[in-house]
Design a protein around this motif. Structure first.
Motif, PDB file in Angstrom:
ATOM      1  N   UNK A 176       9.333   5.608  -1.075  1.00 12.03           N
ATOM      2  CA  UNK A 176       9.692   5.358   0.338  1.00 12.03           C
ATOM      3  C   UNK A 176       9.000   6.317   1.293  1.00 12.03           C
ATOM      4  N   UNK A 177       8.773   7.550   0.870  1.00 11.21           N
ATOM      5  CA  UNK A 177       8.135   8.521   1.765  1.00 11.21           C
ATOM      6  C   UNK A 177       6.634   8.547   1.595  1.00 11.21           C
ATOM      7  N   UNK A 178       6.067   7.534   0.959  1.00  8.74           N
ATOM      8  CA  UNK A 178       4.618   7.487   0.712  1.00  8.74           C
ATOM      9  C   UNK A 178       4.000   6.167   1.127  1.00  8.74           C
ATOM     10  N   UNK A 188      -4.847   9.899  -3.329  1.00 10.78           N
ATOM     11  CA  UNK A 188      -5.031   8.576  -3.924  1.00 10.78           C
ATOM     12  C   UNK A 188      -4.016   7.589  -3.347  1.00 10.78           C
ATOM     13  N   UNK A 189      -4.513   6.451  -2.932  1.00 12.53           N
ATOM     14  CA  UNK A 189      -3.644   5.377  -2.443  1.00 12.53           C
ATOM     15  C   UNK A 189      -3.864   4.128  -3.282  1.00 12.53           C
ATOM     16  N   UNK A 214       0.841  -1.200   0.000  1.00 12.52           N
ATOM     17  CA  UNK A 214       0.000   0.000   0.000  1.00 12.52           C
ATOM     18  C   UNK A 214       0.871   1.242   0.000  1.00 12.52           C
ATOM     19  N   UNK A 215       0.569   2.187  -0.876  1.00 16.72           N
ATOM     20  CA  UNK A 215       1.320   3.439  -0.928  1.00 16.72           C
ATOM     21  C   UNK A 215       0.483   4.483  -1.660  1.00 16.72           C
ATOM     22  N   UNK A 216       0.796   5.749  -1.455  1.00 14.19           N
ATOM     23  CA  UNK A 216       0.112   6.820  -2.178  1.00 14.19           C
ATOM     24  C   UNK A 216       0.899   7.163  -3.438  1.00 14.19           C
ATOM     25  N   UNK A 217       0.178   7.573  -4.485  1.00 15.28           N
ATOM     26  CA  UNK A 217       0.846   7.812  -5.768  1.00 15.28           C
ATOM     27  C   UNK A 217       1.361   9.244  -5.859  1.00 15.28           C
ATOM     28  N   UNK A 218       2.216   9.475  -6.823  1.00 13.41           N
ATOM     29  CA  UNK A 218       2.987  10.702  -6.894  1.00 13.41           C
ATOM     30  C   UNK A 218       3.191  11.085  -8.356  1.00 13.41           C
ATOM     31  N   UNK A 219       3.107  12.382  -8.653  1.00 18.04           N
ATOM     32  CA  UNK A 219       3.363  12.832 -10.023  1.00 18.04           C
ATOM     33  C   UNK A 219       4.527  13.821 -10.080  1.00 18.04           C
ATOM     34  N   UNK A 220       5.296  13.904  -9.004  1.00 12.64           N
ATOM     35  CA  UNK A 220       6.445  14.806  -8.999  1.00 12.64           C
ATOM     36  C   UNK A 220       7.537  14.300  -9.942  1.00 12.64           C
TER      37      UNK A 220
END
Length: 330
Positions: A327-329, A307-308, A33-39
């Motif tokens: 790692x930070x999400x 969003x996860x 489980x993790x949150x998504x990222x667009x950075x």
């Protein structure tokens, strides 16, 4: 001698250390489980260092931002309607590092068709004009970058400009996006000098965004800085809480990083996350065109919040797995 100077500059930059994701046994922990990222900021920041001839610090590398930087030409099958806001694209291949393992990619492609339904873009440029921005790859590049962005806007859009250094102020009140000459003139008149008071600028920028709020439109503060906040809120946690509070009013935050030497990568990423926005690092005018022109709608539009993702592995088929990046999400 020049190598020593560059190394000293890099050492003053701020990066957050994360422990790399470990391997999990699928039979014991089948769900990741993790949150998504667009950075994408980590990729271009590291590219800048390599182009200057030195290796980046390990903590500057966030693998998901390297992966997300590129266009994979995902198919849009099944996400062309508002009730299907994204499509899932998967691929699997043998690992080039270990023949006993495979690499699996799960890609999400967001909805694009609702761009035409946007009622307008309410953009507030929050610009750092402190003394630390007085380098060719900082304020001059910043003004050229935002000039490119403003050239894409129409009469349905609005632009405001707020600056901050020792004090903050409004350089341009809400102006229709098609008044290109007026916007360009305001940007070209900017000069760097003074210390950095980030809090006052952020407060003022969000107030401007609330004044020009466009219902069913894009409402966003674009913070452009080297991340060197040294006056105002020195407790970054309070600054993050302030931005989280403001996002509840429907105003997102994008952070654009510039320059080197005192660059605060960790803070720039955190601010964008707190503001329901994204973080990009601008190292060249070509990168500015990519982020602010070619990918303008992807940069400015928010199609989902908080969003996860959960990926469940079948232990009968998968013995163990490791998540690459994020790692930070967790």
């Amino acid at each position: 001698v020049s190598g020593t100077r560059i190394d000293q500059q890099v050492n003053r930059e701020k990066y957050q250390k994360y422990e790399e994701n470990r391997v999990f046994e699928a039979i014991l922990t089948p769900v990741s489980t993790f949150s998504i990222d667009v950075d994408t900021g980590s990729y271009t920041n590291v590219r800048r260092m390599i182009n200057q001839g030195h290796l980046p610090p390990a903590d500057a590398i966030r693998m998901e931002e390297f992966i997300n930087y590129f266009d994979y030409d995902y198919t849009s099958r099944g996400h062309d309607k508002l009730d299907r806001p994204f499509s899932v694209n998967t691929a699997i291949a043998s690992s080039p590092f270990n023949e006993q393992r495979h690499i699996m990619r799960i890609g999400l492609k967001g909805l694009r068709d609702d761009v035409a339904q946007i009622k307008g873009r309410n953009l507030v440029f929050l610009l750092d004009v402190s003394g630390s921005m007085n380098n060719a790859n900082k304020l001059p590049l910043l003004t050229r970058s935002l000039t490119l962005l403003s050239a894409q806007l129409t009469e349905h859009d609005s632009v405001s400009i707020v600056v901050y250094a020792g004090a903050s102020g409004v350089v341009l009140k809400p102006t229709k996006g098609n008044q290109t000459a007026k916007i360009k003139q305001a940007l070209s008149n900017l000069r760097a000098g003074g210390s950095t008071n980030g809090q006052a600028g952020i407060d003022l920028a969000y107030n401007m965004a609330e004044q020009g709020f466009i219902k069913n439109g894009v409402n966003r503060v674009i913070l452009a800085t080297d991340g060197d906040f040294n006056v105002g809120i020195t407790d970054h946690q309070k600054l993050l809480e302030l931005i989280k509070h403001k996002r509840q009013k429907g105003i997102a935050l994008t952070t654009l990083g510039f320059g080197q030497g005192n660059y605060n990568d960790h803070l720039m990423e955190q601010l964008a996350d707190a503001g329901n926005g994204n973080y990009a690092y601008i190292d060249t005018i070509h990168e500015a065109r990519k982020v602010l022109v070619d990918e303008m709608n992807a940069t400015l539009m928010t199609i989902a919040k908080d969003v996860k993702i959960q990926v469940e592995f079948n232990p009968r088929l998968v013995a163990e797995y490791r998540l690459i990046g994020y790692e930070n999400r967790a």
